[in-house]
Scaffold this motif. Structure first.
Motif, PDB file in Angstrom:
ATOM      1  N   ARG A   1      11.730  10.640 -35.938  1.00 61.68           N
ATOM      2  CA  ARG A   1      12.375  11.226 -34.929  1.00 61.68           C
ATOM      3  C   ARG A   1      12.948   9.940 -34.074  1.00 61.68           C
ATOM      4  NH1 ARG A   1       8.974  11.240 -30.050  1.00 61.68           N
ATOM      5  NH2 ARG A   1       6.908  10.504 -30.641  1.00 61.68           N
ATOM      6  N   THR A   2      14.126  10.437 -33.563  1.00 64.11           N
ATOM      7  CA  THR A   2      15.214   9.350 -32.750  1.00 64.11           C
ATOM      8  C   THR A   2      15.682   9.974 -31.771  1.00 64.11           C
ATOM      9  OG1 THR A   2      15.610   8.276 -35.143  1.00 64.11           O
ATOM     10  CG2 THR A   2      17.148   7.720 -32.959  1.00 64.11           C
ATOM     11  N   PRO A   3      15.666   9.428 -30.583  1.00 65.37           N
ATOM     12  CA  PRO A   3      16.354   9.889 -29.555  1.00 65.37           C
ATOM     13  C   PRO A   3      17.969  10.210 -29.473  1.00 65.37           C
ATOM     14  CG  PRO A   3      14.639   8.096 -28.676  1.00 65.37           C
ATOM     15  CD  PRO A   3      14.818   8.035 -30.155  1.00 65.37           C
ATOM     16  N   VAL A   4      18.285  11.183 -29.244  1.00 64.66           N
ATOM     17  CA  VAL A   4      19.903  11.593 -29.246  1.00 64.66           C
ATOM     18  C   VAL A   4      20.517  10.536 -28.560  1.00 64.66           C
ATOM     19  CG1 VAL A   4      19.398  14.013 -29.802  1.00 64.66           C
ATOM     20  CG2 VAL A   4      19.736  13.260 -27.365  1.00 64.66           C
ATOM     21  N   SER A   5      20.031   9.914 -27.687  1.00 67.96           N
ATOM     22  CA  SER A   5      20.693   8.894 -26.674  1.00 67.96           C
ATOM     23  C   SER A   5      21.274   7.821 -27.600  1.00 67.96           C
ATOM     24  CB  SER A   5      20.057   8.487 -25.468  1.00 67.96           C
ATOM     25  OG  SER A   5      18.678   7.973 -25.957  1.00 67.96           O
ATOM     26  N   GLU A   6      20.616   7.500 -28.789  1.00 69.05           N
ATOM     27  CA  GLU A   6      20.820   6.327 -29.431  1.00 69.05           C
ATOM     28  C   GLU A   6      22.011   6.630 -30.389  1.00 69.05           C
ATOM     29  OE1 GLU A   6      17.664   4.499 -31.562  1.00 69.05           O
ATOM     30  OE2 GLU A   6      16.354   4.495 -30.015  1.00 69.05           O
TER      31      GLU A   6
ATOM     32  N   ALA B   1      16.754  16.004 -46.297  1.00 67.07           N
ATOM     33  CA  ALA B   1      16.495  17.559 -46.619  1.00 67.07           C
ATOM     34  C   ALA B   1      16.605  18.574 -45.498  1.00 67.07           C
ATOM     35  CB  ALA B   1      15.020  17.737 -47.172  1.00 67.07           C
ATOM     36  N   ALA B   2      16.402  18.049 -44.322  1.00 65.02           N
ATOM     37  CA  ALA B   2      16.401  19.035 -43.094  1.00 65.02           C
ATOM     38  C   ALA B   2      16.604  18.216 -41.683  1.00 65.02           C
ATOM     39  CB  ALA B   2      15.233  20.011 -43.161  1.00 65.02           C
ATOM     40  N   MET B   3      17.028  18.809 -40.856  1.00 63.14           N
ATOM     41  CA  MET B   3      17.137  18.240 -39.543  1.00 63.14           C
ATOM     42  C   MET B   3      16.747  19.294 -38.477  1.00 63.14           C
ATOM     43  SD  MET B   3      20.096  19.612 -37.894  1.00 63.14           S
ATOM     44  CE  MET B   3      20.662  18.411 -36.789  1.00 63.14           C
ATOM     45  N   LYS B   4      16.264  18.876 -37.328  1.00 62.84           N
ATOM     46  CA  LYS B   4      16.272  19.818 -36.093  1.00 62.84           C
ATOM     47  C   LYS B   4      16.067  18.903 -35.075  1.00 62.84           C
ATOM     48  CE  LYS B   4      15.061  23.400 -37.039  1.00 62.84           C
ATOM     49  NZ  LYS B   4      16.246  24.763 -37.230  1.00 62.84           N
ATOM     50  N   ILE B   5      16.681  19.320 -33.852  1.00 60.16           N
ATOM     51  CA  ILE B   5      16.391  18.925 -32.469  1.00 60.16           C
ATOM     52  C   ILE B   5      15.109  19.208 -31.801  1.00 60.16           C
ATOM     53  CG2 ILE B   5      17.392  18.760 -30.131  1.00 60.16           C
ATOM     54  CD1 ILE B   5      19.020  17.220 -31.891  1.00 60.16           C
ATOM     55  N   VAL B   6      14.235  18.241 -31.566  1.00 60.11           N
ATOM     56  CA  VAL B   6      12.992  18.637 -31.227  1.00 60.11           C
ATOM     57  C   VAL B   6      12.620  18.107 -29.799  1.00 60.11           C
ATOM     58  CG1 VAL B   6      12.112  18.727 -33.450  1.00 60.11           C
ATOM     59  CG2 VAL B   6      12.084  16.688 -32.388  1.00 60.11           C
ATOM     60  N   ALA B   7      11.391  18.583 -28.904  1.00 56.66           N
ATOM     61  CA  ALA B   7      11.067  17.718 -27.955  1.00 56.66           C
ATOM     62  C   ALA B   7       9.482  17.378 -28.154  1.00 56.66           C
ATOM     63  CB  ALA B   7      11.042  18.810 -26.759  1.00 56.66           C
ATOM     64  N   VAL B   8       9.203  16.478 -27.301  1.00 61.12           N
ATOM     65  CA  VAL B   8       7.981  15.949 -27.709  1.00 61.12           C
ATOM     66  C   VAL B   8       6.804  16.764 -27.365  1.00 61.12           C
ATOM     67  CG1 VAL B   8       8.858  13.592 -27.153  1.00 61.12           C
ATOM     68  CG2 VAL B   8       7.634  15.051 -25.177  1.00 61.12           C
ATOM     69  N   ASP B   9       7.082  17.896 -26.871  1.00 63.67           N
ATOM     70  CA  ASP B   9       5.828  19.004 -26.465  1.00 63.67           C
ATOM     71  C   ASP B   9       5.750  20.182 -27.431  1.00 63.67           C
ATOM     72  OD1 ASP B   9       8.339  19.846 -25.840  1.00 63.67           O
ATOM     73  OD2 ASP B   9       7.581  20.417 -23.713  1.00 63.67           O
TER      74      ASP B   9
ATOM     75  N   PRO C   1       2.286  18.226 -34.992  1.00 63.72           N
ATOM     76  CA  PRO C   1       2.992  17.978 -33.735  1.00 63.72           C
ATOM     77  C   PRO C   1       4.029  17.306 -33.931  1.00 63.72           C
ATOM     78  CG  PRO C   1       0.755  16.931 -33.715  1.00 63.72           C
ATOM     79  CD  PRO C   1       0.672  17.622 -34.788  1.00 63.72           C
ATOM     80  N   VAL C   2       5.047  16.949 -32.773  1.00 63.01           N
ATOM     81  CA  VAL C   2       5.998  15.966 -32.788  1.00 63.01           C
ATOM     82  C   VAL C   2       5.632  14.766 -32.547  1.00 63.01           C
ATOM     83  CG1 VAL C   2       8.307  15.636 -31.671  1.00 63.01           C
ATOM     84  CG2 VAL C   2       7.793  17.821 -32.579  1.00 63.01           C
ATOM     85  N   LEU C   3       4.606  14.757 -31.676  1.00 64.45           N
ATOM     86  CA  LEU C   3       4.097  13.471 -31.127  1.00 64.45           C
ATOM     87  C   LEU C   3       3.563  12.676 -32.085  1.00 64.45           C
ATOM     88  CD1 LEU C   3       2.592  14.371 -27.493  1.00 64.45           C
ATOM     89  CD2 LEU C   3       4.627  12.799 -28.125  1.00 64.45           C
ATOM     90  N   GLY C   4       3.067  13.202 -33.302  1.00 61.11           N
ATOM     91  CA  GLY C   4       2.446  12.865 -34.138  1.00 61.11           C
ATOM     92  C   GLY C   4       3.192  11.980 -35.312  1.00 61.11           C
TER      93      GLY C   4
ATOM     94  N   SER D   1       6.299  25.629 -31.866  1.00 57.00           N
ATOM     95  CA  SER D   1       5.872  26.478 -30.421  1.00 57.00           C
ATOM     96  C   SER D   1       6.664  25.315 -29.670  1.00 57.00           C
ATOM     97  CB  SER D   1       4.624  26.199 -30.195  1.00 57.00           C
ATOM     98  OG  SER D   1       3.874  25.081 -30.541  1.00 57.00           O
ATOM     99  N   ARG D   2       6.731  25.617 -28.301  1.00 58.40           N
ATOM    100  CA  ARG D   2       7.150  24.796 -27.154  1.00 58.40           C
ATOM    101  C   ARG D   2       6.114  25.190 -26.096  1.00 58.40           C
ATOM    102  NH1 ARG D   2      13.055  26.116 -26.392  1.00 58.40           N
ATOM    103  NH2 ARG D   2      13.030  24.860 -28.240  1.00 58.40           N
ATOM    104  N   SER D   3       5.893  24.034 -25.311  1.00 60.63           N
ATOM    105  CA  SER D   3       4.866  24.447 -24.278  1.00 60.63           C
ATOM    106  C   SER D   3       5.388  24.766 -23.235  1.00 60.63           C
ATOM    107  CB  SER D   3       4.250  22.945 -23.785  1.00 60.63           C
ATOM    108  OG  SER D   3       5.221  22.009 -23.324  1.00 60.63           O
ATOM    109  N   LYS D   4       4.549  25.411 -21.948  1.00 54.29           N
ATOM    110  CA  LYS D   4       5.125  25.847 -21.121  1.00 54.29           C
ATOM    111  C   LYS D   4       5.778  25.145 -19.982  1.00 54.29           C
ATOM    112  CE  LYS D   4       3.528  29.035 -17.280  1.00 54.29           C
ATOM    113  NZ  LYS D   4       2.188  29.893 -16.857  1.00 54.29           N
TER     114      LYS D   4
END
Length: 906
Positions: A783-788, A812-820, A836-839, A868-871
């Protein structure tokens, strides 16, 4: 060309034929006794060779076979045309259509006239209905007794006639559809208001015609001192035409007539201030005024009539719908049967019970609802599926001078007023003649009284009546009528008091005569008389309006039958779709393992998940570039554990066509846009309002080149960044304003330049503080921050987002994700990894990535979905879900059965 035996030939010919056929010829076959024309003669006459030589179908008469039968040749088509025309004109003029002047068909007019002539009036006792029917069919209407009786019964029914014309005594049927008792049991007489139709009939106000056998005379039309055609309406089916005039309120109709008397150029809108619309005897509600205006202006209009219902809440919290009034001409008993059918067939599961609450005070139908039923939704369903709402097609067709015409309201009132003017003028002439005749006699009596001694001397000295009459005429210049009156005068008239009475009567008559002359010479005075007499009728017989008029003309839409509530919509990768209420999840306790959301086939997972209103739209975009639209309530509702329905059963997808994107929306604003991306790198931005339409086989959402397919559709807002990733390992980010808005049926512009052997994997909206996750076919990702990622212009190849090696395979695939968030990775063989994305390591753009999923040698990664996405929302995020949706996603993520990749704001 065919010829036929003339069965209805002249009586003289028939007599001659019978005489000839009665004699036997020695050399001939003995003649059979026959009545009219034999079947054999008819058969021979059907094929007459002489007819073929007559191209114009003229009549050719002659002997046929020497048996004396008269044969007439004619074209069958022309004969049928003539016969049918005669029949149809008879039905139109003399049976099915009302006269515009009195609003009556011949049978109605004959019933009222026969009852009046027989003395069955309101000031007399009721008479047996059979007696009235006998008078009608014996004197004026030689048809079936049941037809006449049924017509008279309807004239007495207060639920059929706005102003009943017959006063019935006994069982005359009911609104439930019960028939009337036999005519030998019921009694009837004219109602008081019917006398206003017959008023002045004896004053030569209308023309009379001979009855069917010319033994009596009957009126061609009644004086009709109120506009009966509008007040009671009319229904009739003729040949090739029909009439359906709704009933109206008596007082309102008279007010409209008076308004037109004052101003013949009054507009329909002005007339509707006095006569706003029909007034049905059974009440109800007319929805909208457009149909009324159409009927009044053009003579044709479609009205929507609803029952009047009240919603009553009981002490136990449940509600009941009470039907107080039903639409006109609806059979209440059949309505109850239909309600029972719908409940039995579970089409109205919200209803717990139905009661018949009819009594002498009303016709209530009580519909009890279940605990959680929404009364207005149930009521809308009742309007949709039962006769609690019906259409009334108004056709203002009536006879004008014997010719059927569709009339506007103004025209109907015009012809009625013209009839009344004729009635008043003819009545005035009749009364003037009577007054002048009486005044003439009174003038002679006064002359006699003034010269009584001489008159007595002339009478006494005359030998005969004739001599006395001649001498009086010669002496005083009297007329024959005056001398006859003098000779018949009683002796008591010779008193001074009687002379004063005669003089007073003469003075009064002279005033009337002067008034009658003014009436005949002043059309304005005639119209004033009509107004005064109409107001008298209104004062005596006016009743309050029963039918309410609603300005709301909205038709019952399917959407009105569905409660507006939030639903969870899931679409799986394998193409299964379902919906179920949000409350299904929120009622579950949270924590622990959560709850199972759906049972799926092996290796399937939820790709799209939405929380959307039942009234929202679901836009399904296919790989073929088409868009299909369904309302959320049109999606199948299933239980929490059900897989759902295959989407191919809901949408007409072609072979090989699959759903690539789903958008949920309630509105289609013109200032919001959808961004499309194809596998060959084409992009297009189109306003959402261009998709606010539907076709069964789908709309073209984007034009595609051969071999290309639609891979992604996203909502895009001004200023947002679009990122595209290709299988060659490159990514490009550009501002959405790089693509101008274009039409629906277009191909778009180049968004990303990809080599022929590569394809675009996906397109996402790169929001601040998010990261781009990519993974190769062999399971290596990062995963790479979109700011880069630098911002470029569209159409370039982009920059490397991962270092490609043969060992790691293509991207093979791409997705915009968040750390949670958590993501699910699926391989071609169906292996699914949830992590989890953090892993996953956060690395720079041009790095190789780390092993995220171990993939077998003969397998490869095919798809990635957000689980999933956290609250807790990310800072700076545009809100995309409400709190219910976030909690739902948390619950589903704990079990791992539901996943989500696209959540769009309604």
């Amino acid at each position: 060309m065919l010829s036929r035996a003339e069965a209805d030939y002249d009586a003289d010919d028939e007599a001659d034929d019978d005489d000839e056929s009665g004699e036997e010829d020695e050399d001939a076959t003995p003649a059979r006794p026959r009545i009219g024309v034999s079947e054999e003669d008819k058969a021979r006459a059907m094929i007459d060779t002489s007819a073929f030589g007559n191209p114009h179908g003229s009549i050719v008469e002659g002997a046929n076979g020497g048996n004396g039968t008269i044969v007439r040749s004619a074209y069958l088509g022309k004969e049928m045309q003539t016969s049918f025309l005669e029949y149809s004109m008879s039905v139109i003029v003399a049976r099915a259509l009302p006269d515009v002047r009195d609003g009556l068909k011949p049978v109605h007019r004959r019933i009222l006239y026969a009852m009046n002539e027989s003395g069955y009036t309101p000031n007399r006792p009721h008479m047996k209905s059979a007696r009235t029917v006998g008078d009608v069919i014996g004197k004026y209407h030689p048809h079936g007794d049941s037809a006449v009786y049924n017509t008279m019964v309807r004239l007495a029914q207060p639920f059929s006639m706005r102003v009943p014309l017959v006063d019935g005594h006994g069982n005359f049927g009911s609104i439930d559809g019960d028939g009337a008792a036999a005519m030998r049991y019921t009694e009837s007489r004219l109602d008081k208001v019917a006398m206003e139709l017959l008023r002045d009939l004896d004053k030569e106000t209308v023309d009379f015609q001979p009855n069917y056998d010319e033994s009596l005379e009957e009126p061609t039309v009644l004086p009709a001192r109120f506009p009966n055609l509008l007040v009671n309406g009319s229904q009739g089916i003729a040949v090739g035409m029909a009439t359906n005039i709704p009933p109206h309120n008596l007082g309102e109709t008279i007010d409209a007539t008076c308004m037109m008397l004052d101003n013949p150029d009054v507009t329909t809108e002005e007339l509707m201030t006095a006569l706003p619309g029909p007034d049905f005897p059974t009440g109800g509600i007319i929805m909208g005024k457009k149909g009324i205006l159409d009927a009044y202006e053009t003579g044709r209009g479609s009205l929507t009539v609803r029952a009047r219902c009240e919603i009553e809440e009981k002490k136990n919290g449940r509600c009941s719908i009470i039907v107080k009034e039903i639409p006109y001409m609806v059979n209440r008993n059949r309505l109850l049967e239909k309600l029972g059918e719908l409940v039995r067939d579970k089409k109205l599961p919200e209803i717990s019970n139905i009661h018949d609450g009819a009594d002498r005070h009303g016709i209530d139908i009580i519909i009890d609802l279940k605990q959680n039923a929404i009364p207005q939704v149930v009521l809308n369903k009742l309007y949709k599926h039962t006769q609690l709402q019906v259409g009334f097609g108004a056709i203002m067709l009536s006879l004008v001078d014997g010719v059927p015409r569709v009339l506007s309201l103004k025209e109907m009132l015009h012809y009625y007023i013209a009839h009344q003017e004729d009635v008043i003028v003819r009545r005035t002439r009749y009364e003037l003649a009577k007054a002048e005749e009486r005044a003439h006699i009174l003038e002679g009596l006064i002359v006699a009284l003034d010269n009584i001694d001489e008159v007595i001397h002339i009478i006494r000295s005359s030998q005969t009546d004739g001599e006395a009459s001649d001498r009086l005429t010669e002496r005083f210049g009297l007329s024959k009528k005056q001398t006859d009156a003098i000779l018949e005068m009683k002796l008591r008239r010779l008193t001074g008091l009687e002379r004063g009475k005669i003089q007073d009567e003469l003075n009064a008559l002279r005033e009337k005569i002067e008034y009658y002359h003014r009436v005949l010479n002043d059309p304005a005075l005639v119209r004033e008389i009509i107004k005064e007499e109409l107001q008298e009728v209104k004062k005596k017989f006016d009743t309050p309006r029963r039918t309410k008029l609603s300005a709301d003309a909205k038709d019952i839409d399917v959407e009105d039958l569905i409660a507006d509530e939030n639903m969870v919509v899931t679409v799986t990768k394998a193409g299964y779709v379902k919906r179920l209420p949000v409350a299904t999840y929120r009622q579950q306790k949270r924590g622990g393992k959560g709850m199972q959301g759906v049972n799926l086939k092996d290796n399937d997972y939820v790709e799209h998940l939405f929380v959307a209103s039942t009234h929202a739209y679901m836009l399904f975009f296919s790989t073929a570039g088409k868009v299909y639209r369904l309302k959320v309530y049109e999606l199948p509702e299933a239980s929490r554990h059900a897989r759902g329905t295959a989407i191919v059963n809901l949408l007409p997808l072609a072979k090989g066509e699959t759903i690539s994107a789903v958008i949920a929306t309630k509105e289609f604003p013109a200032d919001e846009f959808l961004m499309f991306a194809t596998a060959h790198g084409m992009v297009k931005k189109t306003s959402m309002d261009l998709y606010d339409r539907t076709r069964r086989d789908g709309l073209i959402a984007i034009n595609l080149k051969d071999g290309d397919e639609l891979i992604s559709v996203r909502r895009v807002a001004p200023g947002e960044k679009v990122i595209m990733v290709s299988s060659a390992g490159k990514a490009i980010m550009w501002n959405e304003d790089e693509v101008r808005a274009m039409g629906r049926d277009t191909m778009g512009v180049r968004g990303m330049n990809v080599p022929p052997i590569a394809r675009v994997l996906g397109m996402e909206i790169a929001k601040p503080d998010t990261e781009l996750f990519v993974i190769t076919e062999k399971g290596y990702g990062k995963r790479t921050p979109v700011s880069e990622y630098p911002e470029h212009h569209r159409g370039g190849q982009g920059v490397f987002t991962i270092t490609m090696t043969e060992k790691k395979g293509l991207l093979a695939a791409m997705k915009i994700v968040a750390v949670d968030e958590e993501i699910m990775i699926m391989s071609e063989e169906g292996v699914v990894v949830r992590t989890p994305v953090l892993g996953i390591s956060e690395l720079g753009r041009s790095t190789q990535g780390v092993c995220v999923m171990k993939v077998a040698d003969n397998d490869r990664v095919t798809a990635v979905a957000i689980s999933s996405r956290s609250k807790k929302k990310r800072a700076g995020d545009k809100p995309t879900t409400d709190e219910d949706q976030i909690e739902l996603l948390e619950e589903e993520s704990e079990e791992g059965d539901l996943t989500e990749s696209d959540i769009d704001e309604e």
